[in-house]
Design a protein around this motif. Structure first.
Motif: not given
Length: 80
Positions: A15-23
């Motif tokens: 989830v952290s990596l997904l949020v990072t990529v989206v941001l």
């Protein structure tokens, strides 16, 4: 078999990596990568908190760490 802590850590990392990529995609800057890894440290406790005081009934052995209890709920004796 994988433990629940390992599964929780893996899901949190994903989830952290997904949020990072989206941001990163939304703001089009890599500055997000500088801030996001430190977010868990903002919400973590100090770790050096004073230890909780355990209070015990001298008659029956009832034990609690809650400050709300001044007397034993079983026999009414004052907790030590």
């Amino acid at each position: 078999m994988v433990g629940s802590r390992t599964v929780t850590a893996a899901v949190g990392l994903a989830v952290s990596l997904l949020v990072t990529v989206v941001l990163w995609w939304y703001f089009e800057t890599l500055a997000v990568f500088l801030f996001l890894p430190f977010v868990p440290f903002l919400f973590r406790g100090d770790g050096d908190d004073e230890t909780e005081r355990v209070r015990e009934c001298p008659q029956c052995g009832f034990r609690t760490t809650a400050d709300e209890y001044e007397f034993c709920p079983r026999d009414g004796a004052r907790l030590d």
